[in-house]
Structures are given as structure tokens and as C-alpha cells.
Scaffold this active site. Structure first.
Site, mmCIF file in Angstrom:
data_model
loop_
_atom_site.group_PDB
_atom_site.id
_atom_site.type_symbol
_atom_site.label_atom_id
_atom_site.label_comp_id
_atom_site.label_asym_id
_atom_site.label_seq_id
_atom_site.Cartn_x
_atom_site.Cartn_y
_atom_site.Cartn_z
ATOM 1 N N SER A 31 -1.813 -10.117 -17.351
ATOM 2 C CA SER A 31 -3.008 -9.681 -16.818
ATOM 3 C C SER A 31 -4.371 -10.136 -16.971
ATOM 4 C CB SER A 31 -3.155 -7.988 -17.360
ATOM 5 O OG SER A 31 -3.563 -8.134 -18.429
ATOM 6 N N LYS A 46 -8.481 -6.579 -22.100
ATOM 7 C CA LYS A 46 -9.081 -6.918 -21.067
ATOM 8 C C LYS A 46 -10.424 -7.231 -21.237
ATOM 9 C CE LYS A 46 -5.624 -4.879 -18.861
ATOM 10 N NZ LYS A 46 -4.696 -5.518 -18.159
#
Lengths: 152, 159
Positions: free
Chosen positions: B35, B76
Site C-alpha cells: 500500500s 501511511k
């Protein structure tokens, strides 16, 4: 004949001791943990019959699947990969006071090796809540939920 | 005997030092999943700097946990800060209606999101890999108290 009788006596004694051991030391929590380990291994190895044995006929989950859909889903998921590795962490098992139902919460991290690939990568990491029901001496899976993630 | 005791004391001291560093200063992590690709790829080694009270900075790569038990951890990038409005138009992030320059990734034109105001104590996080569908993705506002560490250094195993 005397030897045969002795062997039978020893066998009966060992069986009785085993039952006592099970009764005294193997708790329901341990049985549920073992059942989860069996299901984990069944999914990893694609042993659908073993998985089917552990799942109740009235199984349901957060994704609207019943038992046959679950088995079909596992089979389809498994066929996409050469190998699957499931790592469970933070496993907590809670058995109801009447010892007829139990819940297990854990995080499952699934690593998979795609067909023709040399290395595995993470497919998903999710928290699951499993509900079990006691059926005679075995625990069968009746429901799976995946609680929504909270970031606040 | 005295020599062994001395060695044992040294080992204990080193163990205690490692424990304190990992607990309060920096912790090694392995990245799982893509991701954060291409910045961080699966199986890369990262050193995350611990933060007690996270002071948000745009562009930080942070590790945060979910607010429930047992927690899940994610890595993230911080895109928007508290008090800002974030929106996505054809894959381009807009902060207070101004397009955000993101040289570390390629925008996915299918991504759309209505303007969202970030309240105090919240940051908007998203991964660098925009190849996924927006719905299949962990992204959005995260309480800054859930941010546990910030990327300090990473090393790529495979080139």
C-alpha cells in the site's frame, strides 16, 4: 491369555488416565484454541473436508455467507495461490459460564505466494471475532465477524 | 566466576539499553504489503522513530494503530493536517481547494472524494500506492493520539 489380559488392563488404565487428564487439565479454552489451529491449517493446506468438519451447518458471517459459500470461497481463494501462510496474533478466547458457547478474537495476517512467484506478500491483515458452539465434546464454528476498524 | 558475573552484567546492561531504545526512541519494523509502494515495498526494513505526542507534518510517513483491541497497525503518509479541508478530484488531492503536489506517486484518476474538514487532533492519511480502488483501501482521518511512530529510515532488501 494372561498377557492379553494384562495388555487390556494397561490399555484400559491408559485410556482412563487420558480421560482424567482431559477432564482435569484440558479446558474448553484450550479446545477452542486447538480448533482454531486446525481451521488455520485446513485453510493453509486447502483441506476443505477438515474445515467442513469444524464449521456448523447453520454457519453465518458478516459477508452474508453460509457454510457452502464459505467452503467455496476458501477453495477459490486457495486456488489463486501456490501457498498461503496465516499468522494469528493477539488471540483471546472467552468461554461462556455455561461452557456451551465461546468467542475468540484475534488478528489474522495472511501471506500468500502467487502462482509462479518466488516470494510471498501480504494479502490481508484483519481482526476477526469467531463464535463457537459446543457440540458434544467438540467446538463448532457458528459465526465469523470482522469488526470495523476504528481510527478515532 | 567473577568474569562470568561481569559478562552477565554486560549482557543485562546491553539488553536493558536495547529495551529502552525500542520502547522510547526507535523501533525496527518490516513492511508487509504494497500500500506504500513505490516508497516502501513489501519486506523492506524500516526504522520508526517513536513519538509520544505526534506533531503533524504533511508528508510524514507514520505508523498508527486502530482504536480498539487487539489493535491493528498501519503505515501511511500524512496528507492533510488538522483544520484543513481535503478532497480528491480525479485522483488529485486538494487541500483547502489547492492541488497537492505528490512527486512520490502517480494519481489514480478514478479516485473521487467529497471535501472533508479535519477536526482538531486528526490527520488524513493515505498510502502512496494508488493502483487500488479507493474503497479497498485503508485511508481517511486518524486521531493523532493513535500515531505511534514516524519513519526515520528505511532499507530496501530487494532491488
Amino acid at each position: 491369555m494372561k498377557w492379553l489380559l494384562r495388555i487390556a488392563m494397561v490399555g484400559i488404565a491408559v485410556f482412563a488416565l487420558w480421560r482424567v487428564w482431559q477432564w482435569v487439565f484440558v479446558t474448553d479454552e484450550m479446545r477452542v484454541r486447538k480448533q482454531i489451529a486446525i481451521m488455520e491449517s485446513a485453510v493453509e493446506k486447502g483441506k476443505l473436508l477438515q474445515l467442513a468438519d469444524a464449521v456448523a451447518a447453520d454457519y453465518s458471517d458478516d459477508w452474508g455467507m453460509d457454510k457452502s459459500m464459505l467452503l467455496g470461497g476458501v477453495s477459490s481463494f486457495r486456488s489463486q495461490y501456490d501457498a498461503i501462510f496465516i499468522h494469528l496474533s493477539d488471540l483471546t478466547v472467552t468461554v461462556d459460564p455455561d461452557h456451551q458457547k465461546a468467542q475468540a478474537v484475534f488478528i489474522a495476517k495472511v501471506l500468500a505466494k502467487a502462482k509462479g512467484s518466488f516470494s510471498e506478500s501480504e494479502v490481508r491483515s484483519e481482526r476477526f471475532r469467531l463464535y463457537f458452539r459446543k457440540n458434544d465434546s467438540t467446538w463448532e464454528l457458528i459465526r465469523v465477524e470482522s469488526p470495523e476498524l476504528k481510527f478515532d | 566466576m567473577k568474569r562470568y558475573a561481569k559478562r552477565l552484567l554486560w549482557l543485562l546492561a546491553i539488553g536493558a539499553a536495547v529495551f529502552l531504545v525500542v520502547k522510547f526512541i526507535a523501533v525496527p519494523r518490516i513492511v508487509y504489503g504494497d500500500s506504500m509502494s513505490p516508497t516502501l515495498k513489501s519486506w523492506e526494513l524500516c526504522v520508526m522513530q517513536r513519538v509520544r505526542h505526534y506533531e503533524p507534518r504533511r508528508g510524514d510517513i507514520v505508523e498508527f494503530r486502530t482504536a480498539d483491541e487487539p489493535p491493528l497497525y498501519f503505515v501511511k503518509r500524512v496528507i492533510a493536517l488538522p483544520g484543513e479541508t481535503v478532497a480528491i478530484e480525479h485522483g488529485v488531492f486538494k487541500i483547502n481547494s489547492v492541488p497537492l503536489s505528490e512527486p512520490y506517486t502517480t494519481a489514480n484518476p478514478n479516485w473521487q472524494m467529497e471535501p472533508l474538514l479535519l477536526h482538531a487532533g486528526r490527520v488524513f492519511v493515505v498510502g502512496d500506492n494508488r493502483d487500488f480502488d479507493l474503497e479497498d483501501y485503508v485511508k481517511g482521518p486518524v486521531a493523532t493520539r493513535l500515531v505511534k511512530s514516524r519513519l526515520a529510515w528505511h532499507w530496501r532488501w530487494k532491488r
